[in-house]
Design a protein around this motif. Structure first.
Motif, PDB file in Angstrom:
ATOM      1  N   GLY A 147      19.124   5.386  19.825  1.00  8.16           N
ATOM      2  CA  GLY A 147      18.470   6.578  19.563  1.00  8.16           C
ATOM      3  C   GLY A 147      16.800   6.609  19.421  1.00  8.16           C
ATOM      4  N   ALA A 148      16.399   5.406  20.039  1.00  9.25           N
ATOM      5  CA  ALA A 148      14.964   5.097  19.889  1.00  9.25           C
ATOM      6  C   ALA A 148      14.426   5.114  21.471  1.00  9.25           C
ATOM      7  CB  ALA A 148      14.824   3.494  19.506  1.00  9.25           C
ATOM      8  N   ARG A 149      12.925   5.011  21.278  1.00 14.23           N
ATOM      9  CA  ARG A 149      12.217   5.191  22.438  1.00 14.23           C
ATOM     10  C   ARG A 149      11.466   4.012  22.598  1.00 14.23           C
ATOM     11  NH1 ARG A 149       6.783   9.057  22.820  1.00 14.23           N
ATOM     12  NH2 ARG A 149       6.200   8.415  24.890  1.00 14.23           N
ATOM     13  N   LEU A 150      11.287   3.378  24.067  1.00 15.35           N
ATOM     14  CA  LEU A 150      10.609   2.320  24.584  1.00 15.35           C
ATOM     15  C   LEU A 150       9.139   3.120  24.731  1.00 15.35           C
ATOM     16  CD1 LEU A 150      10.241  -0.688  25.427  1.00 15.35           C
ATOM     17  CD2 LEU A 150      11.052  -0.057  27.653  1.00 15.35           C
ATOM     18  N   VAL A 151       7.942   2.201  24.354  1.00 14.46           N
ATOM     19  CA  VAL A 151       6.719   2.570  24.669  1.00 14.46           C
ATOM     20  C   VAL A 151       6.215   1.498  25.252  1.00 14.46           C
ATOM     21  CG1 VAL A 151       6.361   4.392  22.769  1.00 14.46           C
ATOM     22  CG2 VAL A 151       5.939   2.093  22.314  1.00 14.46           C
ATOM     23  N   ASP A 152       5.402   1.488  26.370  1.00 12.60           N
ATOM     24  CA  ASP A 152       5.131   0.107  26.988  1.00 12.60           C
ATOM     25  C   ASP A 152       3.394  -0.064  27.326  1.00 12.60           C
ATOM     26  OD1 ASP A 152       5.937  -1.926  28.637  1.00 12.60           O
ATOM     27  OD2 ASP A 152       4.800  -0.745  30.356  1.00 12.60           O
ATOM     28  N   SER A 153       2.935   1.234  27.584  1.00 15.37           N
ATOM     29  CA  SER A 153       1.411   1.227  27.725  1.00 15.37           C
ATOM     30  C   SER A 153       0.662   0.854  26.593  1.00 15.37           C
ATOM     31  CB  SER A 153       0.816   2.535  28.304  1.00 15.37           C
ATOM     32  OG  SER A 153       0.737   3.498  27.461  1.00 15.37           O
ATOM     33  N   ILE A 154      -0.526   0.210  26.872  1.00  9.63           N
ATOM     34  CA  ILE A 154      -1.252  -0.051  25.601  1.00  9.63           C
ATOM     35  C   ILE A 154      -2.123   1.140  24.877  1.00  9.63           C
ATOM     36  CG2 ILE A 154      -3.548  -0.256  26.731  1.00  9.63           C
ATOM     37  CD1 ILE A 154      -4.094  -2.738  25.147  1.00  9.63           C
ATOM     38  N   GLU A 155      -1.938   2.258  25.510  1.00 10.78           N
ATOM     39  CA  GLU A 155      -2.492   3.417  24.955  1.00 10.78           C
ATOM     40  C   GLU A 155      -1.502   4.033  23.928  1.00 10.78           C
ATOM     41  OE1 GLU A 155      -4.652   2.985  28.762  1.00 10.78           O
ATOM     42  OE2 GLU A 155      -2.693   2.723  28.304  1.00 10.78           O
ATOM     43  N   GLU A 156      -0.294   3.625  23.964  1.00 13.11           N
ATOM     44  CA  GLU A 156       0.782   3.961  23.212  1.00 13.11           C
ATOM     45  C   GLU A 156       0.883   3.154  22.303  1.00 13.11           C
ATOM     46  OE1 GLU A 156       3.996   6.522  25.474  1.00 13.11           O
ATOM     47  OE2 GLU A 156       3.676   4.626  26.381  1.00 13.11           O
ATOM     48  N   ALA A 157       0.342   1.870  22.148  1.00 14.56           N
ATOM     49  CA  ALA A 157       0.731   0.844  21.218  1.00 14.56           C
ATOM     50  C   ALA A 157       0.626   1.205  19.583  1.00 14.56           C
ATOM     51  CB  ALA A 157      -0.198  -0.572  21.395  1.00 14.56           C
ATOM     52  N   THR A 180       5.784  -6.958  23.220  1.00 15.26           N
ATOM     53  CA  THR A 180       4.821  -7.703  23.498  1.00 15.26           C
ATOM     54  C   THR A 180       4.866  -9.365  23.481  1.00 15.26           C
ATOM     55  OG1 THR A 180       2.335  -8.189  22.686  1.00 15.26           O
ATOM     56  CG2 THR A 180       3.877  -7.785  21.128  1.00 15.26           C
ATOM     57  N   GLY A 181       4.590  -9.774  24.609  1.00 12.22           N
ATOM     58  CA  GLY A 181       4.590 -11.398  24.669  1.00 12.22           C
ATOM     59  C   GLY A 181       5.849 -11.635  25.377  1.00 12.22           C
ATOM     60  N   ILE A 182       6.804 -10.551  25.399  1.00 14.37           N
ATOM     61  CA  ILE A 182       8.223 -10.712  26.460  1.00 14.37           C
ATOM     62  C   ILE A 182       8.326  -9.330  26.979  1.00 14.37           C
ATOM     63  CG2 ILE A 182       9.122 -12.647  24.963  1.00 14.37           C
ATOM     64  CD1 ILE A 182      10.566 -10.234  23.407  1.00 14.37           C
ATOM     65  N   ASN A 183       8.789  -9.480  27.919  1.00 13.36           N
ATOM     66  CA  ASN A 183       9.385  -8.236  28.720  1.00 13.36           C
ATOM     67  C   ASN A 183      11.019  -7.684  28.474  1.00 13.36           C
ATOM     68  OD1 ASN A 183       6.976  -8.135  30.134  1.00 13.36           O
ATOM     69  ND2 ASN A 183       7.598  -9.844  31.567  1.00 13.36           N
ATOM     70  N   PRO A 184      11.021  -6.487  28.237  1.00 11.57           N
ATOM     71  CA  PRO A 184      12.303  -6.008  27.947  1.00 11.57           C
ATOM     72  C   PRO A 184      13.305  -5.888  29.200  1.00 11.57           C
ATOM     73  CG  PRO A 184      10.761  -3.988  28.003  1.00 11.57           C
ATOM     74  CD  PRO A 184      10.029  -5.719  28.126  1.00 11.57           C
ATOM     75  N   THR A 185      14.559  -6.477  29.027  1.00  9.59           N
ATOM     76  CA  THR A 185      15.499  -6.488  30.273  1.00  9.59           C
ATOM     77  C   THR A 185      15.887  -5.210  30.224  1.00  9.59           C
ATOM     78  OG1 THR A 185      17.206  -7.289  28.898  1.00  9.59           O
ATOM     79  CG2 THR A 185      15.759  -8.783  29.893  1.00  9.59           C
ATOM     80  N   ARG A 186      16.835  -4.834  31.343  1.00 13.80           N
ATOM     81  CA  ARG A 186      17.662  -3.534  31.432  1.00 13.80           C
ATOM     82  C   ARG A 186      18.579  -3.630  30.138  1.00 13.80           C
ATOM     83  NH1 ARG A 186      20.604  -2.736  37.085  1.00 13.80           N
ATOM     84  NH2 ARG A 186      18.453  -2.713  37.739  1.00 13.80           N
ATOM     85  N   LYS A 187      19.213  -4.548  29.791  1.00 13.04           N
ATOM     86  CA  LYS A 187      20.180  -4.484  28.643  1.00 13.04           C
ATOM     87  C   LYS A 187      19.360  -4.369  27.403  1.00 13.04           C
ATOM     88  CE  LYS A 187      23.173  -7.642  26.117  1.00 13.04           C
ATOM     89  NZ  LYS A 187      23.828  -8.909  26.099  1.00 13.04           N
ATOM     90  N   HIS A 188      18.165  -4.800  27.046  1.00  9.83           N
ATOM     91  CA  HIS A 188      17.231  -3.931  26.021  1.00  9.83           C
ATOM     92  C   HIS A 188      17.081  -2.877  25.956  1.00  9.83           C
ATOM     93  CE1 HIS A 188      15.655  -8.716  25.823  1.00  9.83           C
ATOM     94  NE2 HIS A 188      16.836  -8.547  25.043  1.00  9.83           N
ATOM     95  N   LYS A 189      16.692  -2.136  27.320  1.00 10.66           N
ATOM     96  CA  LYS A 189      16.349  -0.690  27.329  1.00 10.66           C
ATOM     97  C   LYS A 189      17.693   0.028  26.940  1.00 10.66           C
ATOM     98  CE  LYS A 189      12.953  -1.489  30.712  1.00 10.66           C
ATOM     99  NZ  LYS A 189      12.348  -1.529  32.240  1.00 10.66           N
ATOM    100  N   GLN A 190      18.935  -0.353  27.419  1.00 10.45           N
ATOM    101  CA  GLN A 190      20.015   0.338  27.045  1.00 10.45           C
ATOM    102  C   GLN A 190      20.250   0.090  25.577  1.00 10.45           C
ATOM    103  OE1 GLN A 190      22.361   2.034  29.119  1.00 10.45           O
ATOM    104  NE2 GLN A 190      22.767   2.590  26.872  1.00 10.45           N
ATOM    105  N   MET A 191      19.997  -0.968  24.914  1.00 17.38           N
ATOM    106  CA  MET A 191      19.903  -1.142  23.509  1.00 17.38           C
ATOM    107  C   MET A 191      19.215  -0.007  22.647  1.00 17.38           C
ATOM    108  SD  MET A 191      20.388  -5.031  22.746  1.00 17.38           S
ATOM    109  CE  MET A 191      21.616  -6.125  23.425  1.00 17.38           C
ATOM    110  N   ILE A 192      17.900   0.197  23.235  1.00 20.56           N
ATOM    111  CA  ILE A 192      17.174   0.962  22.773  1.00 20.56           C
ATOM    112  C   ILE A 192      17.673   2.406  22.979  1.00 20.56           C
ATOM    113  CG2 ILE A 192      14.695   1.891  22.888  1.00 20.56           C
ATOM    114  CD1 ILE A 192      13.752  -0.877  23.823  1.00 20.56           C
ATOM    115  N   ASP A 193      18.321   2.696  24.024  1.00 18.39           N
ATOM    116  CA  ASP A 193      18.573   4.024  24.089  1.00 18.39           C
ATOM    117  C   ASP A 193      19.964   4.316  23.194  1.00 18.39           C
ATOM    118  OD1 ASP A 193      18.758   6.683  25.771  1.00 18.39           O
ATOM    119  OD2 ASP A 193      20.968   5.874  26.135  1.00 18.39           O
TER     120      ASP A 193
END
Length: 357
Positions: free
Chosen positions: A123-133, A107-120
């Motif tokens: 073993g974590a999961r990226l949630v993005d929509s406000i419904e999932e907050a 929130t307040g910043i956007n994840p980069t492709r590198k950040h998404k790879q780190m999350i993977d």
């Protein structure tokens, strides 16, 4: 038949003894690979005589196939590989959601492709929509350059988790391929944001943790109705406001009709800041306030959520009464004025006195 049974028993004893020593049928297949995760089942292999063995384990085990059940495998299959996702799941059970999954929201910043790879990688999961907050377990709110912002996502998340973090947590977690403990990475040092929004992140995280334990959220046990004209007027959309209210523990009301207004003294009516004449004079609002409902502004709501503490004012010096608390004036001039008139000052008068101060 007796001789056949004796030979069979003798053969079985030799195989069992060989299995204990890391052998099957006189052949040494090596010890268990220390890098393999023992919690993950490994494939069962067979030698040319059909003797079962575990490719990565020195501990041999019996098999229904070896006893005659199932189909024999003609050739070994590819060894099972331990994935990065499975290795990271252990940390998720300790600090993740109810299902053990670590859910990360930016929130307040956007994840980069590198950040998404780190999350993977952890073993974590990226949630993005406000419904999932409200389901996020870890919130990345700063990259060290961008200051903390009081976004709708942050206000939803901060009502549900105390793990509001800097990007450093994710970067360090990725290095060890698992979700690290968050205590060293909490976003506690953004003084500019704390001054701007009049709160202490350290106190907010502790207040929120206590509120969730004691009453299911800072607004637990309350009903909330958002007046028409609030959404979009220095406030989020109606959908976001309702998600925010729910995350804080309150139950949103669709209207102030008799069927909806179940418990007026435990009902808050959210108006714009400042409250408009139309909102204050609305027939449903007037009736609900007469029955004990509390009239509060979005300024009060946002400050209550960012501090995770129910205050007696709206956090902006307007003197707006808080939930279940008698109005508190913020200056002697205002007290004297109320005493003389015996009636609460109008919203406009409070706004003018605030500006003078």
């Amino acid at each position: 038949n007796v001789r056949k049974l004796a030979r069979s028993a003798s053969l079985q004893r030799r195989q069992d003894e060989g299995g204990k020593n890391g052998h099957v049928g006189g052949v040494d297949y090596g010890d268990r690979d220390p890098n393999m995760d023992p919690s993950i089942p490994q494939e069962v292999y067979f030698n040319t005589q059909g003797s079962p063995f575990n490719h990565s384990s020195g501990n041999r085990r019996s098999s229904s196939v070896a006893r005659g059940g199932g189909n024999h495998m003609a050739t070994p299959t590819t060894p099972h590989r331990v994935s990065k996702r499975r290795r990271g799941s252990g940390a998720g059970r300790e600090s993740g959601g109810g299902d053990g999954v670590v859910r990360i929201m930016f929130t307040g910043i956007n994840p980069t492709r590198k950040h998404k790879q780190m999350i993977d990688d952890i073993g974590a999961r990226l949630v993005d929509s406000i419904e999932e907050a409200s389901g996020a377990t870890h919130v990345i709110a700063s990259d060290g350059k961008t200051k903390l912002r009081r976004t709708p996502k942050l206000m939803i998340c901060i009502s549900q988790t105390s793990q509001i973090l800097s990007i450093e947590w994710l970067e360090q977690s990725a290095k060890v391929q698992r979700a690290l403990d968050t205590s060293k990475f909490l976003l506690l040092g953004d003084r500019d944001a704390e001054e701007r929004y009049d709160f202490s992140m350290k106190e907010t995280l502790e207040n929120g943790r206590r509120a969730r334990i004691e009453r299911g959220g800072v607004l637990g046990g309350w009903y909330a109705y958002v007046c028409p004209g609030v959404a979009g007027n220095n406030a989020p959309s109606s959908r976001e406001l309702n998600l925010l209210i729910e995350a804080a523990g309150a139950a949103p009301l669709r209207s102030l009709s008799e069927s909806e207004l179940i418990d007026p003294p435990k009902t808050m009516i959210i108006t714009s800041y400042p409250c408009t004449a139309a909102q204050r004079s609305d027939e449903g609002v007037v009736r609900a306030v007469r029955l004990g409902a509390k009239l509060l502004t979005t300024s009060w709501l946002f400050h209550t959520i960012i501090t995770q503490k129910v205050s007696s004012t709206d956090g902006s010096g307007s003197g707006e009464a808080g939930v279940g608390v008698a109005p508190q004036s913020s200056g002697g001039h205002s007290r004297a004025k109320r005493k003389a008139s015996k009636t609460p000052p109008s919203h406009g008068n409070r706004r003018k006195s605030s500006r003078k101060r």
